[in-house]
Design a protein around this motif. Structure first.
Motif, short mmCIF file in Angstrom:
data_model
loop_
_atom_site.label_atom_id
_atom_site.label_comp_id
_atom_site.label_asym_id
_atom_site.label_seq_id
_atom_site.Cartn_x
_atom_site.Cartn_y
_atom_site.Cartn_z
N TYR A 1 0.86 -1.19 0.00
CA TYR A 1 0.00 0.00 0.00
C TYR A 1 0.89 1.24 0.00
O TYR A 1 1.83 1.35 0.80
N LYS A 2 0.62 2.20 -0.88
CA LYS A 2 1.47 3.39 -1.03
C LYS A 2 1.50 4.27 0.23
O LYS A 2 2.50 4.91 0.50
N ASN A 3 0.40 4.31 0.97
CA ASN A 3 0.32 5.08 2.21
C ASN A 3 0.81 6.52 2.01
O ASN A 3 1.76 6.97 2.64
N SER B 1 -0.33 9.28 2.92
CA SER B 1 -0.41 10.14 4.11
C SER B 1 0.71 9.85 5.10
O SER B 1 1.03 10.67 5.94
N GLY B 2 1.26 8.64 5.02
CA GLY B 2 2.30 8.23 5.96
C GLY B 2 1.76 7.81 7.31
O GLY B 2 2.53 7.50 8.22
N GLU B 3 0.45 7.77 7.47
CA GLU B 3 -0.15 7.47 8.77
C GLU B 3 -1.14 6.31 8.74
O GLU B 3 -1.85 6.09 9.70
N SER B 4 -1.19 5.57 7.66
CA SER B 4 -2.19 4.51 7.52
C SER B 4 -1.86 3.28 8.33
O SER B 4 -0.69 2.94 8.52
N GLY B 5 -2.90 2.60 8.77
CA GLY B 5 -2.75 1.31 9.43
C GLY B 5 -2.70 0.17 8.43
O GLY B 5 -2.47 -0.97 8.80
N VAL B 6 -2.91 0.47 7.15
CA VAL B 6 -2.86 -0.54 6.08
C VAL B 6 -1.44 -0.60 5.52
O VAL B 6 -0.84 0.44 5.25
N ILE B 7 -0.92 -1.82 5.35
CA ILE B 7 0.41 -1.93 4.75
C ILE B 7 0.40 -2.64 3.40
O ILE B 7 1.32 -2.46 2.60
N ALA B 8 -0.63 -3.46 3.14
CA ALA B 8 -0.68 -4.18 1.87
C ALA B 8 -2.11 -4.60 1.57
O ALA B 8 -2.97 -4.61 2.46
N TYR B 9 -2.34 -4.96 0.31
CA TYR B 9 -3.68 -5.37 -0.11
C TYR B 9 -3.58 -6.31 -1.31
O TYR B 9 -2.57 -6.35 -2.00
N ASP B 10 -4.64 -7.03 -1.54
CA ASP B 10 -4.80 -7.90 -2.70
C ASP B 10 -6.21 -7.68 -3.24
O ASP B 10 -7.18 -7.89 -2.50
N ILE B 11 -6.32 -7.28 -4.48
CA ILE B 11 -7.62 -7.09 -5.10
C ILE B 11 -8.02 -8.37 -5.82
O ILE B 11 -7.26 -8.88 -6.63
N THR C 1 -5.78 1.25 -4.68
CA THR C 1 -4.99 1.56 -5.87
C THR C 1 -4.41 2.98 -5.79
O THR C 1 -3.26 3.20 -6.18
N LEU C 2 -5.20 3.91 -5.27
CA LEU C 2 -4.73 5.29 -5.11
C LEU C 2 -3.64 5.41 -4.04
O LEU C 2 -2.79 6.29 -4.12
N GLY C 3 -3.72 4.56 -3.03
CA GLY C 3 -2.73 4.60 -1.95
C GLY C 3 -3.06 5.59 -0.85
O GLY C 3 -2.19 5.98 -0.08
N THR C 4 -4.32 5.95 -0.75
CA THR C 4 -4.72 6.90 0.30
C THR C 4 -6.18 6.69 0.68
O THR C 4 -7.01 6.36 -0.16
#
Length: 75
Positions: A4-6, A8-18, A53-56
């Protein structure tokens, strides 16, 4: 899984699979959750896929809209 692009630099998400009508999300604590059209609604899955996909905005969207409507915890 896709990192995950993150932006904002503050996300709790680190990765994803669509997937087909689904998304799997890995959070910073290592937990992975599968969200599907059936559990969270098709519109919510589409928006989660877009945000991933956007990363935010994905973590915020999950915490404010989707909440605990996951299909199952994978880890």
């Amino acid at each position: 899984m896709q990192r995950y692009k993150n932006l904002s630099g503050e996300s709790g998400v680190i990765a994803y699979d669509i997937g087909d009508r689904s998304i799997t999300v890995r959070f910073s604590g290592g937990e992975r959750y599968l969200y599907t059209d059936q559990s969270a609604g098709a519109g919510n899955i589409a928006e989660m896929q877009r945000l991933a996909t956007l990363g935010t905005g994905l973590s915020t969207y999950i915490s404010q809209v989707v909440k605990d409507r996951y299909e199952r915890k994978l880890d």
